[in-house]
Design a protein around this motif. Structure first.
Motif, PDB file in Angstrom:
ATOM      1  N   ARG A  40      46.049  35.527  48.552  1.00 51.91           N
ATOM      2  CA  ARG A  40      46.472  36.919  48.673  1.00 51.91           C
ATOM      3  C   ARG A  40      45.290  37.870  48.851  1.00 51.91           C
ATOM      4  NH1 ARG A  40      50.040  35.568  44.052  1.00 51.91           N
ATOM      5  NH2 ARG A  40      52.023  34.887  44.934  1.00 51.91           N
ATOM      6  N   SER A  41      44.087  37.325  48.757  1.00 45.54           N
ATOM      7  CA  SER A  41      42.893  38.153  48.904  1.00 45.54           C
ATOM      8  C   SER A  41      41.785  37.297  49.497  1.00 45.54           C
ATOM      9  CB  SER A  41      42.465  38.722  47.548  1.00 45.54           C
ATOM     10  OG  SER A  41      41.241  39.412  47.650  1.00 45.54           O
ATOM     11  N   ARG A  42      41.048  37.872  50.447  1.00 43.12           N
ATOM     12  CA  ARG A  42      39.918  37.154  51.034  1.00 43.12           C
ATOM     13  C   ARG A  42      38.625  37.870  50.624  1.00 43.12           C
ATOM     14  NH1 ARG A  42      38.771  33.911  55.625  1.00 43.12           N
ATOM     15  NH2 ARG A  42      40.921  33.977  56.352  1.00 43.12           N
ATOM     16  N   PRO A  43      37.745  37.199  49.885  1.00 43.82           N
ATOM     17  CA  PRO A  43      36.518  37.868  49.433  1.00 43.82           C
ATOM     18  C   PRO A  43      35.592  38.211  50.584  1.00 43.82           C
ATOM     19  CG  PRO A  43      36.417  35.518  48.969  1.00 43.82           C
ATOM     20  CD  PRO A  43      37.808  35.794  49.460  1.00 43.82           C
ATOM     21  N   LYS A  44      34.847  39.299  50.424  1.00 44.48           N
ATOM     22  CA  LYS A  44      33.849  39.678  51.408  1.00 44.48           C
ATOM     23  C   LYS A  44      32.714  38.660  51.386  1.00 44.48           C
ATOM     24  CE  LYS A  44      32.770  43.986  51.699  1.00 44.48           C
ATOM     25  NZ  LYS A  44      32.338  45.364  51.331  1.00 44.48           N
ATOM     26  N   ALA A  45      31.863  38.699  52.420  1.00 43.13           N
ATOM     27  CA  ALA A  45      30.830  37.683  52.594  1.00 43.13           C
ATOM     28  C   ALA A  45      29.920  37.549  51.380  1.00 43.13           C
ATOM     29  CB  ALA A  45      30.003  38.008  53.847  1.00 43.13           C
ATOM     30  N   GLU A  46      29.450  38.690  50.850  1.00 40.38           N
ATOM     31  CA  GLU A  46      28.534  38.639  49.711  1.00 40.38           C
ATOM     32  C   GLU A  46      29.215  38.036  48.483  1.00 40.38           C
ATOM     33  OE1 GLU A  46      29.291  41.222  51.489  1.00 40.38           O
ATOM     34  OE2 GLU A  46      27.453  41.824  52.546  1.00 40.38           O
ATOM     35  N   ARG A  47      30.471  38.413  48.281  1.00 44.29           N
ATOM     36  CA  ARG A  47      31.211  37.885  47.132  1.00 44.29           C
ATOM     37  C   ARG A  47      31.491  36.394  47.312  1.00 44.29           C
ATOM     38  NH1 ARG A  47      31.800  40.980  42.659  1.00 44.29           N
ATOM     39  NH2 ARG A  47      32.846  42.664  43.776  1.00 44.29           N
ATOM     40  N   GLY A  65      35.003  34.051  38.052  1.00 44.30           N
ATOM     41  CA  GLY A  65      35.003  35.482  38.334  1.00 44.30           C
ATOM     42  C   GLY A  65      33.762  36.167  37.803  1.00 44.30           C
ATOM     43  N   ASP A  66      33.329  35.774  36.613  1.00 43.11           N
ATOM     44  CA  ASP A  66      32.094  36.328  36.045  1.00 43.11           C
ATOM     45  C   ASP A  66      30.896  35.953  36.905  1.00 43.11           C
ATOM     46  OD1 ASP A  66      33.518  37.422  33.946  1.00 43.11           O
ATOM     47  OD2 ASP A  66      33.093  35.771  32.557  1.00 43.11           O
ATOM     48  N   ALA A  67      30.842  34.701  37.344  1.00 43.50           N
ATOM     49  CA  ALA A  67      29.733  34.245  38.187  1.00 43.50           C
ATOM     50  C   ALA A  67      29.720  34.984  39.526  1.00 43.50           C
ATOM     51  CB  ALA A  67      29.836  32.736  38.420  1.00 43.50           C
ATOM     52  N   ALA A  68      30.922  35.347  40.001  1.00 38.80           N
ATOM     53  CA  ALA A  68      31.035  36.046  41.283  1.00 38.80           C
ATOM     54  C   ALA A  68      30.718  37.526  41.159  1.00 38.80           C
ATOM     55  CB  ALA A  68      32.430  35.859  41.862  1.00 38.80           C
ATOM     56  N   GLY A  69      30.585  38.025  39.915  1.00 37.61           N
ATOM     57  CA  GLY A  69      30.187  39.414  39.727  1.00 37.61           C
ATOM     58  C   GLY A  69      31.316  40.408  39.632  1.00 37.61           C
ATOM     59  N   TYR A  70      32.542  39.951  39.377  1.00 37.32           N
ATOM     60  CA  TYR A  70      33.648  40.887  39.187  1.00 37.32           C
ATOM     61  C   TYR A  70      33.496  41.545  37.806  1.00 37.32           C
ATOM     62  CZ  TYR A  70      36.019  38.978  43.272  1.00 37.32           C
ATOM     63  OH  TYR A  70      36.349  38.599  44.552  1.00 37.32           O
ATOM     64  N   ALA A  71      33.386  42.859  37.802  1.00 39.20           N
ATOM     65  CA  ALA A  71      33.130  43.573  36.551  1.00 39.20           C
ATOM     66  C   ALA A  71      34.332  43.542  35.624  1.00 39.20           C
ATOM     67  CB  ALA A  71      32.723  45.010  36.850  1.00 39.20           C
TER      68      ALA A  71
END
Length: 413
Positions: A57-64, A37-43
């Motif tokens: 339950r969640s699909r990340p956007k393209a950039e994420r 999650g940290d590497a993916a940039g979730y604050a």
């Protein structure tokens, strides 16, 4: 070269999530959900975000997704290839609405509990996001917008901020052009109110701020055609009720009715399923069982189809709150420095120095950007019911408006 969205969307959220989990737990380079999650940039809530993605339950956007793949040490294409293998080997022999992420068949009760869990999680996530957004609205309104407009309303003969020429030829498919048009229109709404000398008396409540937002959203073109009708009066009113001009403490509607609005996409199926264990009460009635099975399938389908819109809504609400927080802090300071430099009020525009006049016009743009955020957020709940190309266009429009607001805020304060 950008990510091929069609390639990514070809695999289900469940398969993509399980593929991410498998790659994350590889013995040779195992990492935690927090680390990914940290590497993916979730604050904030990084581990929770990855957990929701891995559970489908969640699909990340393209950039994420690109950052997630990088954190896993693979390309997006390699990640999708693993997800495709998962789809074939784990899910292909089971109906996706009737299996969990391990491919095991689920009973009606288990499926019902899963639906109820998803709705509960959505309600919790949406409530937290909306409360944060509304707090940011309050802070930006109280810290910058209200005091600036009160002071600006005491300056007589201020320079006119011309509204954009016309919306007659506005191309709705050009999100960037629409965002710029709406910014110009919002700024002219603020400037017009200040020149009319009514802003100082009119402000001071969430409902008054809502009137500014409505004026910015529902301006008219030269032909009188509404340019901010979104999806009709009923949908817009519902969204305005969700926004409410801020929190209950500020006199707004807060989350009153907001959660039901956000959850409304599955409210009807859930109501039918949650009637005190109705399925078990009628288990000997095959016809009723069949009806409830259909209702459950509808709820599962609605949840799956609305998930991309829900995720986009939560992400956009967070972006909007971030910009509003910056206005509350930096915009407030910029206003205070400008206000203390002015001659005693009421004052005439010619009595102000050129830097004071320039700063007034800067702050008009910031106030316009704040209203632009509000008009963008009026579309957020519409994301829940949008699908396919309509959803993509709606997200793009919201992102452009928030991006235009961010650009103005960063440049002017």
């Amino acid at each position: 070269m950008g990510i091929d969205k069609h390639l990514v969307m070809a695999v289900s959220a469940e398969a993509l999530g399980l593929a991410i989990k498998r790659l994350r737990e590889r013995p040779d380079r195992k990492i935690t959900q927090q680390e990914l999650g940290d590497a993916a940039g979730y604050a904030t809530g990084a581990a929770v975000s990855i957990s929701r993605i891995e559970a489908g339950r969640s699909r990340p956007k393209a950039e994420r997704l690109e950052r997630i793949a990088d954190g896993l040490g693979v390309t997006v294409e390699e990640l999708v290839e693993v997800a495709s293998e998962v789809e074939e080997t784990v899910f292909m022999s089971h109906d996706s609405a009737s299996t969990d992420t391990s491919g095991e068949s689920l009973s009606f009760k288990e499926r019902l509990l899963r639906v109820q869990q998803v709705v509960s999680e959505r309600a919790e996530t949406a409530t937290a996001a909306a409360e944060r957004f509304n707090r940011a609205v309050d802070r930006a309104r109280e810290g910058f917008f209200d005091p600036f407009c009160a002071t600006g309303g005491e300056i007589e003969g201020a320079e006119v901020v011309e509204p954009p020429a016309s919306a007659d030829n506005l191309d709705d498919s050009d999100a960037a052009t629409e965002a710029l048009y709406r910014l110009q229109h919002s700024s002219s709404v603020v400037a017009g109110a200040l020149r009319g000398g009514v802003a100082g008396a009119a402000l001071g409540s969430a409902s008054a701020y809502g009137a500014f937002t409505a004026a910015a959203a529902f301006g008219t073109a030269s032909t009188g055609t509404a340019i901010g009708s979104l999806s009709g009066v009923a949908a817009t009113n519902a969204t305005m009720a969700f926004l409410g001009g801020g929190s209950l403490a500020a006199g707004g509607a807060g989350m009153a009715g907001g959660t039901m609005l956000l959850m409304g996409i599955v409210a009807t199926p859930i109501a039918a399923l949650a009637a005190g264990g109705a399925f078990y009460m009628v288990r000997r009635n095959r016809k009723k069982q069949a009806e409830l099975e259909v209702t459950l399938e509808e709820a599962e389908s609605e949840i799956a189809e609305s998930q991309p819109g829900f995720d986009a809504m939560i992400d956009l609400m967070g972006q909007a709150a971030d910009i509003l927080d910056d206005i509350a802090v930096h915009g407030s300071r910029a206003y205070q420095r400008w206000a203390t430099s002015l001659p005693p009020r009421p004052t005439q525009w010619p009595a102000m120095s050129e830097p004071q006049q320039d700063r007034y016009l800067d702050l008009i743009q910031v106030a316009g950007a704040q209203l632009l955020i509000s008009t963008a957020s009026m579309r957020f709940t519409l994301l829940m019911s949008a699908r396919g190309d309509d959803l993509e266009a709606l997200v793009r429009a919201c992102e452009e408006q928030l991006g235009e607001s961010r650009r103005v805020v960063d440049a002017r304060i």
